[in-house]
Design a protein around this motif. Structure first.
Motif, PDB file in Angstrom:
ATOM      1  N   VAL A 100       1.307 -12.915  -3.663  1.00 14.28           N
ATOM      2  CA  VAL A 100       1.371 -11.505  -3.216  1.00 14.28           C
ATOM      3  C   VAL A 100       0.149 -10.857  -3.752  1.00 14.28           C
ATOM      4  CG1 VAL A 100       2.231  -9.025  -2.635  1.00 14.28           C
ATOM      5  CG2 VAL A 100       3.558 -11.059  -2.277  1.00 14.28           C
ATOM      6  N   LEU A 101       0.371 -10.676  -5.176  1.00 22.78           N
ATOM      7  CA  LEU A 101      -0.753 -10.120  -6.101  1.00 22.78           C
ATOM      8  C   LEU A 101      -2.008 -10.967  -5.779  1.00 22.78           C
ATOM      9  CD1 LEU A 101       1.135  -9.144  -9.222  1.00 22.78           C
ATOM     10  CD2 LEU A 101       0.501  -7.748  -7.113  1.00 22.78           C
ATOM     11  N   ALA A 140       9.786  -6.962   0.060  1.00 27.06           N
ATOM     12  CA  ALA A 140       8.226  -6.694  -0.361  1.00 27.06           C
ATOM     13  C   ALA A 140       7.611  -5.892   0.729  1.00 27.06           C
ATOM     14  CB  ALA A 140       7.575  -7.916  -0.618  1.00 27.06           C
ATOM     15  N   GLU A 192       5.908 -12.974  -6.245  1.00 28.88           N
ATOM     16  CA  GLU A 192       4.945 -11.933  -6.710  1.00 28.88           C
ATOM     17  C   GLU A 192       3.709 -12.449  -7.084  1.00 28.88           C
ATOM     18  OE1 GLU A 192       6.074  -8.539  -9.333  1.00 28.88           O
ATOM     19  OE2 GLU A 192       5.209  -9.750 -10.672  1.00 28.88           O
ATOM     20  N   SER A 209       5.279  -3.371  -2.978  1.00 30.42           N
ATOM     21  CA  SER A 209       6.112  -4.192  -3.826  1.00 30.42           C
ATOM     22  C   SER A 209       6.059  -5.571  -3.183  1.00 30.42           C
ATOM     23  CB  SER A 209       7.540  -3.491  -3.576  1.00 30.42           C
ATOM     24  OG  SER A 209       7.866  -3.696  -2.238  1.00 30.42           O
ATOM     25  N   THR A 210       6.453  -6.138  -4.316  1.00 29.01           N
ATOM     26  CA  THR A 210       6.222  -7.739  -4.316  1.00 29.01           C
ATOM     27  C   THR A 210       7.666  -8.495  -4.019  1.00 29.01           C
ATOM     28  OG1 THR A 210       6.399  -7.945  -6.712  1.00 29.01           O
ATOM     29  CG2 THR A 210       4.311  -7.712  -5.724  1.00 29.01           C
TER      30      THR A 210
END
Length: 282
Positions: free
Chosen positions: A248-249, A185, A245, A198-199
């Motif tokens: 992260v988001l 990521a 993900e 990127s995750t």
């Protein structure tokens, strides 16, 4: 959900506040040490009556020139707020203030209510030095310190590789390693205001600005050439990678503070989620 018009107004305010500069605007200093305008990016450090701001929250204020008045906005422990202020000498007259209506835990909501109630009573301002802003009313006083600038020179033009997912702040914070099944990521912010990330599952791109001491993504979405996406738009990653993900988001999505220490980058979101990265060539 926040109203579309209010979100647009707050976004416009943040974009104006960016202007390529961070931290307080250099004021004109008078002979007595006072300054001639309230412009800058500020964080609340003291309030009378006292406001109990939780340790994982902040109250901030950006003040930006708008003709003969000022655009004012920031975060109020939970939501974003904004409006317009007219000043004549040391007076402070607010109009058109609004806020988003995201729900938070009760300690944040209580702090927000107390702050916005106090802000509504403000009738005068003073700036004893370049690093201080004081707002006062008949029964309130709000003291702000200048926010430090975003470390743009150290942050941009580097590929950062995720090496930790943080939850919480202070001594109770925990850090987990990236999912074993995930791809690397990464995060790359450019000085032209673009971002690619990127995750460990999908890839994303968008645009970013500085607001106060935070980085804010004004646009951010899945890339057309993203891997691990099925024909129906769902991801094909394993549950643990999807969980990564989501972390992260969430950490990137609503604005974050960045700290660069050599080849290490730490990001802390407004909600207390964090990410740690290492420089790809480190």
């Amino acid at each position: 959900m926040p109203s579309r018009s209010l979100l647009a107004a707050i976004t416009a305010l943040l974009l104006t506040a960016c202007g390529g500069a961070t931290g307080p605007t250099a004021p004109v200093v008078e002979g007595d040490g006072t300054t001639t305008d309230p412009a800058g990016s500020w964080v609340l450090v003291q309030a009378l009556p006292e406001i109990d701001v939780p340790g994982d929250a902040r109250v901030t204020m950006d003040v930006v020139a708008d003709g003969d008045a000022w655009q004012v906005g920031g975060t109020s422990a939970c939501n974003a707020y904004g409006g317009r202020v007219s000043t004549d000498g040391g007076t402070w007259s607010a109009e058109g203030f609004g806020q988003t209506d995201m729900g938070c835990d009760e300690p944040r909501m209580a702090a927000e209510r107390a702050y916005l109630d106090a802000l509504a009573e403000v009738a005068a301002w003073a700036r004893p030095s370049a690093d201080e802003l004081v707002l006062t009313g008949p029964d309130v006083e709000l003291r702000f310190d200048a926010l430090p600038p975003v470390p743009t020179a150290d942050l941009t033009a580097t590929i950062w590789v995720l090496d930790g997912l943080m939850t919480g702040t202070g001594p109770e914070a925990t850090t987990a390693s990236p999912a074993a099944a995930a791809d690397d990521a990464t995060l790359r912010l450019e000085s032209d205001g673009t971002v690619e990330a990127s995750t460990g599952c999908r890839t994303f791109s968008g645009e970013w600005i500085e607001t106060g001491d935070e980085v804010l993504f004004t646009t951010f979405g899945q890339r057309d050439d993203s891997p691990n996406v099925a024909d129906d738009g769902t991801t094909t990653c394993s549950p643990d990678v999807v969980e990564q993900e989501n972390h992260v988001l969430s950490a990137l999505g609503d604005g974050f503070r960045a700290e660069v220490d050599g080849l290490q980058l730490t990001l802390i979101s407004r909600d207390g989620l964090g990410l740690t990265y290492r420089a790809a060539d480190g």
